[in-house]
Design an enzyme around this catalytic site. Structure first.
Site, short mmCIF file in Angstrom:
data_model
loop_
_atom_site.label_atom_id
_atom_site.label_comp_id
_atom_site.label_asym_id
_atom_site.label_seq_id
_atom_site.Cartn_x
_atom_site.Cartn_y
_atom_site.Cartn_z
N ASP A 1 0.86 -1.18 0.00
CA ASP A 1 0.00 0.00 0.00
C ASP A 1 0.90 1.23 0.00
O ASP A 1 1.37 1.68 1.04
CB ASP A 1 -0.92 -0.01 1.23
N GLU B 1 -11.45 -3.93 13.81
CA GLU B 1 -10.22 -4.73 13.94
C GLU B 1 -8.98 -3.84 14.13
O GLU B 1 -7.86 -4.23 13.77
CB GLU B 1 -10.03 -5.67 12.75
N HIS C 1 -5.70 0.21 0.86
CA HIS C 1 -6.36 -1.09 1.10
C HIS C 1 -7.58 -0.93 1.99
O HIS C 1 -8.43 -1.83 2.06
CB HIS C 1 -5.37 -2.08 1.73
N GLU D 1 0.90 1.41 12.96
CA GLU D 1 -0.11 1.40 11.90
C GLU D 1 -1.28 0.59 12.46
O GLU D 1 -1.35 -0.61 12.30
CB GLU D 1 0.48 0.77 10.62
#
Length: 308
Positions: free
Chosen positions: A4, A106, A246, A97
């Site tokens: 990404d 999540e 993403h 991240e």
């Protein structure tokens, strides 16, 4: 993350362009994965970097760190952040991240906040440190028919009871900018220096102004990320106007559709909270009221979604 380019390059730029902030600092990388952020930090001048990850990917991270000659600067620990003990009392910078779909699905933000409260020195830095959730509405009739209308006739049988299940599952997909009917609305902002875990459950209003005459089949959400403590602020967006990431966008279909005219507004409320079964899954509720110039087009409803 590695493939990404938007997110990886943004992290790289935020760290490399602010080497003065990293020089001789102790850095904690929460959810370090293959160690790319840890190595960025070392290259920017960090004195010591500690990477933590629960996954066995950390074994490969050790190999990657070694072949890049950074084993003397990077310590990698496998385990749950809340259960392991770091080889230092405090760290100067936390990098992570942590974002998930819809920002919080999540996500590891609760773990980052735990690390902040336990290990970050007063005045320490968090990269990134700000996140903003946006809402808009889209025309998406063809895809909605494919996703929801499919259940009207399944090989000659009526499967409409499945439509409620399909509606309750938000879709994570790429939305073309031309499908967006309204101006965006900032719904919720998070400051990682001050936010508390309980703040990750929220209920906030939004108002959307229609920019053209069209139909509305769904609401969408995306988020922007900021590294605001950089010398020159660095940021990226996951919105339909920005380069692909993403995370894409999250689509919440409504039960029918709206017929809107330019200048009309939709007032709504979006609520999100972790599910009781799994704190990384989400219960999301969207309610809206559309007051059209022509009352026959006005409508509103409350819809519940599960991200799991």
């Amino acid at each position: 993350m590695l493939k990404d380019e938007v997110r990886t390059n943004t992290y790289k730029n935020a760290i490399y362009q602010n080497a003065h902030l990293f020089k001789d600092k102790v850095v904690l990388d929460v959810g370090c994965g293959t160690g790319i952020l840890s190595m960025f930090a070392v290259k920017a001048g960090a004195k010591q970097v500690i990477g933590v990850d629960m996954s066995t990917i950390i074994e490969k991270a050790r190999e990657i760190v070694a072949v890049n000659g950074m084993s003397d600067k990077i310590t990698l620990i496998q385990g749950k952040m809340e259960e392991i003990t770091l080889p230092v009392d405090k760290v100067d910078i936390i990098i992570s991240e942590w974002m998930g779909y819809f920002l919080l699905y999540e996500s590891m933000l609760d773990t980052v906040l735990w690390a902040r409260d336990r290990y970050l020195v007063p005045g320490g830095l968090i990269f990134p440190d700000k996140a903003h959730i946006y809402m808009a509405a889209i025309e998406d009739g063809d895809y909605k028919d494919e996703k929801i209308g499919f259940w009207n006739n399944v090989y000659g049988f009526n499967y409409t009871p499945m439509q409620k299940v399909a509606l309750a599952e938000p879709l994570v997909d790429t939305v073309e900018l031309k499908a967006v009917v309204t101006k965006p609305s900032l719904a919720y902002s998070i400051d990682l220096y001050t936010v508390k875990v309980e703040d990750l459950s929220f209920s906030v209003p939004f108002t959307l102004e229609c920019e053209r005459n069209d139909y509305i089949h769904a609401f969408i959400s995306w988020f922007d990320i900021e590294f605001s403590k950089c010398h020159k602020p660095v940021k990226f967006s996951t919105g339909p106007h920005a380069k692909y990431t993403h995370w894409k966008q999250t689509v919440f279909y409504i039960s029918d559709y709206l017929i809107c005219n330019k200048g009309e507004t939709i007032s709504g409320q979006i609520s999100s909270k972790p599910t009781e079964r799994n704190p990384r899954d989400l219960d999301v509720v969207v309610s809206y009221q559309f007051e059209a110039q022509d009352p026959t087009r006005s409508r509103g409803e409350t819809l519940s979604y599960k991200m799991c």
